[in-house]
Design a protein around this motif. Structure first.
Motif, PDB file in Angstrom:
ATOM      1  N   LEU A  23      15.769  -7.271   4.939  1.00  0.00           N
ATOM      2  CA  LEU A  23      15.638  -5.938   4.361  1.00  0.00           C
ATOM      3  C   LEU A  23      14.206  -5.637   3.952  1.00  0.00           C
ATOM      4  N   GLY A  24      13.523  -6.612   3.351  1.00  0.00           N
ATOM      5  CA  GLY A  24      12.155  -6.395   2.878  1.00  0.00           C
ATOM      6  C   GLY A  24      11.206  -5.937   3.968  1.00  0.00           C
ATOM      7  N   PRO A  25      11.099  -6.683   5.063  1.00  0.00           N
ATOM      8  CA  PRO A  25      10.227  -6.237   6.151  1.00  0.00           C
ATOM      9  C   PRO A  25      10.650  -4.898   6.747  1.00  0.00           C
ATOM     10  N   TYR A  26      11.965  -4.654   6.821  1.00  0.00           N
ATOM     11  CA  TYR A  26      12.412  -3.374   7.368  1.00  0.00           C
ATOM     12  C   TYR A  26      12.004  -2.214   6.458  1.00  0.00           C
ATOM     13  N   ASN A 155      14.257  -4.829  -1.216  1.00  0.00           N
ATOM     14  CA  ASN A 155      13.955  -3.419  -1.468  1.00  0.00           C
ATOM     15  C   ASN A 155      12.630  -3.214  -2.170  1.00  0.00           C
ATOM     16  N   ASN A 156      12.352  -4.061  -3.135  1.00  0.00           N
ATOM     17  CA  ASN A 156      11.215  -3.802  -4.025  1.00  0.00           C
ATOM     18  C   ASN A 156      10.142  -4.876  -4.006  1.00  0.00           C
ATOM     19  N   GLY A 157      10.547  -6.138  -3.972  1.00  0.00           N
ATOM     20  CA  GLY A 157       9.561  -7.213  -4.020  1.00  0.00           C
ATOM     21  C   GLY A 157       8.600  -7.180  -2.849  1.00  0.00           C
ATOM     22  N   PHE A 158       9.146  -6.987  -1.651  1.00  0.00           N
ATOM     23  CA  PHE A 158       8.303  -6.984  -0.464  1.00  0.00           C
ATOM     24  C   PHE A 158       7.444  -5.730  -0.378  1.00  0.00           C
ATOM     25  N   THR A 159       7.943  -4.634  -0.954  1.00  0.00           N
ATOM     26  CA  THR A 159       7.161  -3.392  -0.893  1.00  0.00           C
ATOM     27  C   THR A 159       5.888  -3.506  -1.726  1.00  0.00           C
ATOM     28  N   ILE A 160       5.949  -4.290  -2.794  1.00  0.00           N
ATOM     29  CA  ILE A 160       4.749  -4.526  -3.603  1.00  0.00           C
ATOM     30  C   ILE A 160       3.675  -5.194  -2.753  1.00  0.00           C
ATOM     31  N   ILE A 161       4.102  -6.192  -1.964  1.00  0.00           N
ATOM     32  CA  ILE A 161       3.160  -6.882  -1.071  1.00  0.00           C
ATOM     33  C   ILE A 161       2.744  -5.966   0.071  1.00  0.00           C
ATOM     34  N   ALA A 162       3.736  -5.213   0.601  1.00  0.00           N
ATOM     35  CA  ALA A 162       3.466  -4.350   1.756  1.00  0.00           C
ATOM     36  C   ALA A 162       2.417  -3.289   1.443  1.00  0.00           C
ATOM     37  N   ALA A 163       2.393  -2.807   0.182  1.00  0.00           N
ATOM     38  CA  ALA A 163       1.421  -1.778  -0.204  1.00  0.00           C
ATOM     39  C   ALA A 163      -0.015  -2.266  -0.001  1.00  0.00           C
ATOM     40  N   VAL A 175       3.026  -9.494  10.444  1.00  0.00           N
ATOM     41  CA  VAL A 175       3.283 -10.427   9.341  1.00  0.00           C
ATOM     42  C   VAL A 175       4.723 -10.335   8.866  1.00  0.00           C
ATOM     43  N   PHE A 176       5.224  -9.110   8.697  1.00  0.00           N
ATOM     44  CA  PHE A 176       6.568  -8.951   8.151  1.00  0.00           C
ATOM     45  C   PHE A 176       7.654  -9.261   9.190  1.00  0.00           C
ATOM     46  N   GLY A 177       7.331  -9.101  10.468  1.00  0.00           N
ATOM     47  CA  GLY A 177       8.261  -9.530  11.511  1.00  0.00           C
ATOM     48  C   GLY A 177       8.426 -11.040  11.493  1.00  0.00           C
ATOM     49  N   ILE A 178       7.335 -11.759  11.319  1.00  0.00           N
ATOM     50  CA  ILE A 178       7.380 -13.223  11.249  1.00  0.00           C
ATOM     51  C   ILE A 178       8.126 -13.675   9.989  1.00  0.00           C
ATOM     52  N   ILE A 179       7.927 -12.958   8.893  1.00  0.00           N
ATOM     53  CA  ILE A 179       8.635 -13.283   7.643  1.00  0.00           C
ATOM     54  C   ILE A 179      10.146 -13.210   7.854  1.00  0.00           C
ATOM     55  N   SER A 267       0.944   3.298  -8.136  1.00  0.00           N
ATOM     56  CA  SER A 267       2.235   3.912  -8.462  1.00  0.00           C
ATOM     57  C   SER A 267       3.370   3.281  -7.664  1.00  0.00           C
ATOM     58  N   ILE A 268       3.124   3.064  -6.374  1.00  0.00           N
ATOM     59  CA  ILE A 268       4.146   2.434  -5.521  1.00  0.00           C
ATOM     60  C   ILE A 268       4.448   1.022  -6.013  1.00  0.00           C
ATOM     61  N   GLN A 269       3.416   0.294  -6.378  1.00  0.00           N
ATOM     62  CA  GLN A 269       3.617  -1.069  -6.872  1.00  0.00           C
ATOM     63  C   GLN A 269       4.343  -1.068  -8.219  1.00  0.00           C
ATOM     64  N   LEU A 270       4.018  -0.107  -9.106  1.00  0.00           N
ATOM     65  CA  LEU A 270       4.678  -0.021 -10.405  1.00  0.00           C
ATOM     66  C   LEU A 270       6.177   0.252 -10.241  1.00  0.00           C
ATOM     67  N   ILE A 271       6.514   1.253  -9.432  1.00  0.00           N
ATOM     68  CA  ILE A 271       7.919   1.594  -9.206  1.00  0.00           C
ATOM     69  C   ILE A 271       8.684   0.387  -8.685  1.00  0.00           C
ATOM     70  N   ASN A 272       8.124  -0.276  -7.706  1.00  0.00           N
ATOM     71  CA  ASN A 272       8.829  -1.396  -7.084  1.00  0.00           C
ATOM     72  C   ASN A 272       8.870  -2.627  -7.975  1.00  0.00           C
ATOM     73  N   LEU A 273       7.869  -2.801  -8.825  1.00  0.00           N
ATOM     74  CA  LEU A 273       7.893  -3.930  -9.748  1.00  0.00           C
ATOM     75  C   LEU A 273       8.993  -3.756 -10.788  1.00  0.00           C
ATOM     76  N   VAL A 274       9.093  -2.561 -11.369  1.00  0.00           N
ATOM     77  CA  VAL A 274      10.133  -2.295 -12.368  1.00  0.00           C
ATOM     78  C   VAL A 274      11.519  -2.423 -11.738  1.00  0.00           C
ATOM     79  N   MET A 275      11.697  -1.841 -10.549  1.00  0.00           N
ATOM     80  CA  MET A 275      12.990  -1.920  -9.878  1.00  0.00           C
ATOM     81  C   MET A 275      13.317  -3.354  -9.473  1.00  0.00           C
TER      82      MET A 275
END
Length: 412
Positions: A23-26, A155-163, A175-179, A267-275
């Motif tokens: 889910l994270g990479p997707y 949903n959220n942890g990977f998006t913090i890295i993805a940003a 990178v995320f395909g390999i993950i 902002s994207i990292q904050l939202i995803n960190l809290v979630m």
């Protein structure tokens, strides 16, 4: 015929790592890398093109998800019925993500994206059926691991890295395909699904005996599958409500709130960190509480209210305060929902011999809704402006909650 059970010591880690790494990479690709690549290739038509990609992806996801569930339910091997398809899907998804990173035209990018959708669903449909390997009195804990912990990380942890990859999003695809590939292999190794070859002849005899009685066809009529359909409707409304915001988060920050690149990333990292924090917290406590108190429908239904409140906060306060309120409200709502919604669906499945099929269709809410949401959002934005998608998200969340609370076979 005895039901196969797998100890939670093996099942729970697999149910966390597995969904997190598909889910994270997707999510990263769909909400950040794909919009960025579309913008690079055709900035003028980016919103319309994102809706086109979503609609095509939805069709591919719907067909492949049902097909993956169908063949998984009917697969017999020394590695069980789910594992072979999960591995095939992981390999195909990694290759399609690498291929996507090389796209220099919209048609080729669309082709690669459809391949990725098909591959992904050959992971999703079989993997969610792992929940049925938990003992009956431990299914809440297993569901909490899959949805609350695994999907929160995805949903959220990977998006913090993805940003962090927004400046090099082509590399992000790779990178995320390999993950996904590595994470899926790890989860399969930990779960170690047992052989089901001994079930082959028994199930064939049973299917032949019941051939004349099979009135379910592909989907049962409403009178038989009412509660399943209500759960599915609730899932679709809830998912669209969520993704109308998260799917357009990048454009909401830049085009609606007019933030610069640094503020957008923060902002994207904050939202995803809290979630992420609330998702993990709910993953630890929601499942075990559900097992102990025998409550399921009520917390799942009410969780959508929190999601709706979060969306409404961005209408009232379209600034950093609204973002923070949204993150907290949506974090609680999504945390509870992800922890328990798959268990609710498991309880209302109309045909227990087709668990992967029905769970797979239900889990189209994690892929198809991401396809539907941008289409709806694009229409709303073009007609009423960016602010209207928050009202749309609120209304859809409420409708999803009502649908879930209308289920009869699950009392609480």
């Amino acid at each position: 015929m005895m039901k196969i059970t797998i100890p939670l010591t093996r099942l729970v880690p697999g149910l966390i790592i597995g969904p997190a790494t598909w889910l994270g990479p997707y999510i990263a690709a769909a909400s950040l890398f794909l919009p960025a690549l579309i913008q690079q290739l055709d900035e003028t038509n980016k919103i319309t093109l994102l809706a086109l990609f979503s609609s095509c992806g939805m069709v591919a996801a719907t067909i492949s998800n049902m097909l993956a569930g169908y063949v998984s339910d009917r697969t017999y091997s020394r590695f069980g019925s789910r594992t072979p398809w999960i591995i095939i899907g992981a390999i195909a998804f990694m290759l399609s993500m690498i291929l996507t990173s090389t796209a220099n035209s919209i048609p080729f990018l669309l082709f690669c994206w459809i391949l990725a959708q098909i591959a992904l669903n050959f992971i999703v449909a079989p993997m969610v059926a792992w929940l049925d390997f938990a003992a009956d009195d431990k299914k809440g804990t297993a569901s909490g691991a899959y949805g609350g912990l695994g999907m929160a990380l995805g949903n959220n942890g990977f998006t913090i890295i993805a940003a962090m990859f927004l400046g090099s999003f082509r590399l992000g695809f790779i990178v995320f395909g390999i993950i996904t590939f590595i994470g899926t292999l790890i989860s399969v190794f930990i779960v170690r699904e047992p052989s089901n070859l001994d079930k082959k002849n028994q199930n064939q005899v049973k299917q032949n005996d019941n051939k004349q009685k099979s009135s379910l066809a592909i989907f049962p009529r409403w009178s038989i599958g009412r509660d399943y359909y209500l759960a599915l409707i609730g899932k679709l409304f809830q998912g669209i409500s969520n993704f109308t915001i998260t799917g357009y988060l990048l454009f909401i920050m830049t085009d609606f709130m007019h933030t610069d690149s640094s503020e957008t990333q923060n902002s994207i990292q904050l939202i995803n960190l809290v979630m992420l924090i609330f998702g993990i917290l709910m993953g630890f406590i929601a499942g075990p509480i559900s097992d102990k108190l025998k409550i399921l429908k009520i917390p799942v239904g009410l969780s959508t209210i929190f999601l709706g409140v979060g969306a409404l906060s961005l209408v009232i306060a379209p600034n950093h305060i609204g973002i923070l309120i949204y993150a907290f409200a949506a974090g609680i709502g999504m945390g509870v929902w992800n922890s328990l919604d798959n268990l609710l669906n498991l309880e209302v499945i109309p045909d227990k011999n087709r668990i992967a099929f029905f769970l797979g269709v239900y889990n189209l809410g994690n892929t198809a809704t991401q396809a539907l949401a941008p289409i709806i959002a694009a229409c709303v934005i073009s007609l009423f402006g960016f602010g209207a998608i928050f009202i749309t998200s609120f209304v859809l969340a409420m409708l999803g909650g009502i649908s879930i609370l209308s289920i009869r076979s699950v009392k609480r």
